[in-house]
Scaffold this motif. Sequence first.
Motif, PDB file in Angstrom:
ATOM      1  N   LEU A  23       0.820  -1.208   0.000  1.00 36.47           N
ATOM      2  CA  LEU A  23       0.000   0.000   0.000  1.00 36.47           C
ATOM      3  C   LEU A  23       0.858   1.264   0.000  1.00 36.47           C
ATOM      4  O   LEU A  23       0.517   2.260  -0.628  1.00 36.47           O
ATOM      5  N   ASP A  24       1.988   1.201   0.695  1.00 37.40           N
ATOM      6  CA  ASP A  24       2.934   2.319   0.690  1.00 37.40           C
ATOM      7  C   ASP A  24       3.432   2.595  -0.720  1.00 37.40           C
ATOM      8  O   ASP A  24       3.603   3.734  -1.142  1.00 37.40           O
ATOM      9  N   ASP A  25       3.671   1.502  -1.416  1.00 38.60           N
ATOM     10  CA  ASP A  25       4.138   1.573  -2.786  1.00 38.60           C
ATOM     11  C   ASP A  25       3.124   2.282  -3.683  1.00 38.60           C
ATOM     12  O   ASP A  25       3.469   3.126  -4.502  1.00 38.60           O
ATOM     13  N   MET A  30       1.158   7.093  -6.483  1.00 31.94           N
ATOM     14  CA  MET A  30       0.076   8.067  -6.574  1.00 31.94           C
ATOM     15  C   MET A  30       0.637   9.486  -6.449  1.00 31.94           C
ATOM     16  O   MET A  30       0.266  10.374  -7.214  1.00 31.94           O
ATOM     17  N   ARG A  31       1.553   9.677  -5.495  1.00 35.03           N
ATOM     18  CA  ARG A  31       2.171  10.993  -5.316  1.00 35.03           C
ATOM     19  C   ARG A  31       2.951  11.395  -6.560  1.00 35.03           C
ATOM     20  O   ARG A  31       2.868  12.532  -7.010  1.00 35.03           O
ATOM     21  N   ASP A  32       3.695  10.438  -7.113  1.00 31.93           N
ATOM     22  CA  ASP A  32       4.469  10.712  -8.324  1.00 31.93           C
ATOM     23  C   ASP A  32       3.549  11.138  -9.460  1.00 31.93           C
ATOM     24  O   ASP A  32       3.833  12.077 -10.201  1.00 31.93           O
ATOM     25  N   PRO A  49      -3.102   8.367 -15.135  1.00 38.01           N
ATOM     26  CA  PRO A  49      -2.202   7.620 -14.243  1.00 38.01           C
ATOM     27  C   PRO A  49      -2.776   7.484 -12.838  1.00 38.01           C
ATOM     28  O   PRO A  49      -2.666   6.431 -12.208  1.00 38.01           O
ATOM     29  N   ILE A  50      -3.423   8.535 -12.376  1.00 40.11           N
ATOM     30  CA  ILE A  50      -3.998   8.510 -11.032  1.00 40.11           C
ATOM     31  C   ILE A  50      -5.147   7.508 -10.961  1.00 40.11           C
ATOM     32  O   ILE A  50      -5.252   6.719 -10.025  1.00 40.11           O
ATOM     33  N   MET A  51      -5.997   7.524 -11.994  1.00 38.94           N
ATOM     34  CA  MET A  51      -7.123   6.598 -12.008  1.00 38.94           C
ATOM     35  C   MET A  51      -6.650   5.150 -12.131  1.00 38.94           C
ATOM     36  O   MET A  51      -7.238   4.247 -11.545  1.00 38.94           O
ATOM     37  N   ARG A  52      -5.581   4.957 -12.909  1.00 38.89           N
ATOM     38  CA  ARG A  52      -5.040   3.603 -13.061  1.00 38.89           C
ATOM     39  C   ARG A  52      -4.523   3.058 -11.737  1.00 38.89           C
ATOM     40  O   ARG A  52      -4.769   1.915 -11.388  1.00 38.89           O
ATOM     41  N   ILE A  53      -3.810   3.905 -11.014  1.00 40.88           N
ATOM     42  CA  ILE A  53      -3.260   3.463  -9.734  1.00 40.88           C
ATOM     43  C   ILE A  53      -4.388   3.175  -8.748  1.00 40.88           C
ATOM     44  O   ILE A  53      -4.386   2.161  -8.058  1.00 40.88           O
ATOM     45  N   SER A  54      -5.374   4.045  -8.729  1.00 43.17           N
ATOM     46  CA  SER A  54      -6.463   3.832  -7.791  1.00 43.17           C
ATOM     47  C   SER A  54      -7.260   2.580  -8.161  1.00 43.17           C
ATOM     48  O   SER A  54      -7.716   1.834  -7.294  1.00 43.17           O
ATOM     49  N   LEU A  80     -11.433   0.124   3.345  1.00 44.26           N
ATOM     50  CA  LEU A  80     -12.406   0.901   2.575  1.00 44.26           C
ATOM     51  C   LEU A  80     -12.677   2.228   3.276  1.00 44.26           C
ATOM     52  O   LEU A  80     -12.735   3.280   2.646  1.00 44.26           O
ATOM     53  N   LYS A  81     -12.835   2.148   4.590  1.00 39.53           N
ATOM     54  CA  LYS A  81     -13.135   3.344   5.372  1.00 39.53           C
ATOM     55  C   LYS A  81     -11.998   4.361   5.295  1.00 39.53           C
ATOM     56  O   LYS A  81     -12.225   5.565   5.249  1.00 39.53           O
ATOM     57  N   GLU A  82     -10.789   3.853   5.264  1.00 39.80           N
ATOM     58  CA  GLU A  82      -9.613   4.727   5.222  1.00 39.80           C
ATOM     59  C   GLU A  82      -9.291   5.206   3.804  1.00 39.80           C
ATOM     60  O   GLU A  82      -8.317   5.918   3.597  1.00 39.80           O
ATOM     61  N   GLY A  83     -10.074   4.741   2.839  1.00 40.89           N
ATOM     62  CA  GLY A  83      -9.906   5.232   1.473  1.00 40.89           C
ATOM     63  C   GLY A  83      -8.831   4.519   0.664  1.00 40.89           C
ATOM     64  O   GLY A  83      -8.355   5.036  -0.339  1.00 40.89           O
ATOM     65  N   TYR A  84      -8.459   3.320   1.084  1.00 36.52           N
ATOM     66  CA  TYR A  84      -7.452   2.570   0.327  1.00 36.52           C
ATOM     67  C   TYR A  84      -8.048   1.931  -0.929  1.00 36.52           C
ATOM     68  O   TYR A  84      -7.335   1.536  -1.834  1.00 36.52           O
ATOM     69  N   ALA A  85      -9.356   1.787  -0.948  1.00 36.66           N
ATOM     70  CA  ALA A  85     -10.000   1.191  -2.116  1.00 36.66           C
ATOM     71  C   ALA A  85     -11.313   1.909  -2.374  1.00 36.66           C
ATOM     72  O   ALA A  85     -11.898   2.507  -1.473  1.00 36.66           O
TER      73      ALA A  85
END
Length: 151
Positions: A23-25, A30-32, A49-54, A80-85
């Motif tokens: 997830l850190d990766d 995402m930041r890049d 790129p952002i949509m692909r990563i998400s 899910l709650k934390e917004g990871y997916a």
Amino acid sequence: MPKIRTTRTKKSPEGFEDIESVLDDYAKKMRDAENESHEGKRKAESLWPIMRISHTRSRYIYELYYKREAISKELYDWLLKEGYADANLIAKWKKTGYEKLCCLRCIQTKDMNYQGSTCICRVPKAQIRANTIVECVHCGLSSRMSSSLCG
Ligand SMILES: [Zn+2]
Ligand SMILES: [Zn+2]
């Protein structure tokens, strides 16, 4: 006396440490992508790129829970709650015929620009010719990429 927690982040459910590096990766990528120059790109394309990563990150969590059963319900809900997916996207993947949906915009017919056109993610695998790569007009996810993601 209860111990006072010094860290600002809430305690994550058990099992989170196992997937934290992945997830850190994603967070780094995402930041890049967000910092990347948008010069010379069309507005929609700069978001690709952002949509692909998400998408990939949501898919990863979806598969961990639903396909590989590698994480607990508690951890899944927390992610899910934390917004990871993207919970909305995952809700669609659970439905028959929507397993390959690349982004929610593909089922939002409100988008007048693309009304009437069907994204590759909505076409049955059997009807896709081998080696065709078609990019989604909304998120840029290619058919090859999405089919490989679906295994
Ligand atoms: Zn899409
Ligand atoms: Zn699509």
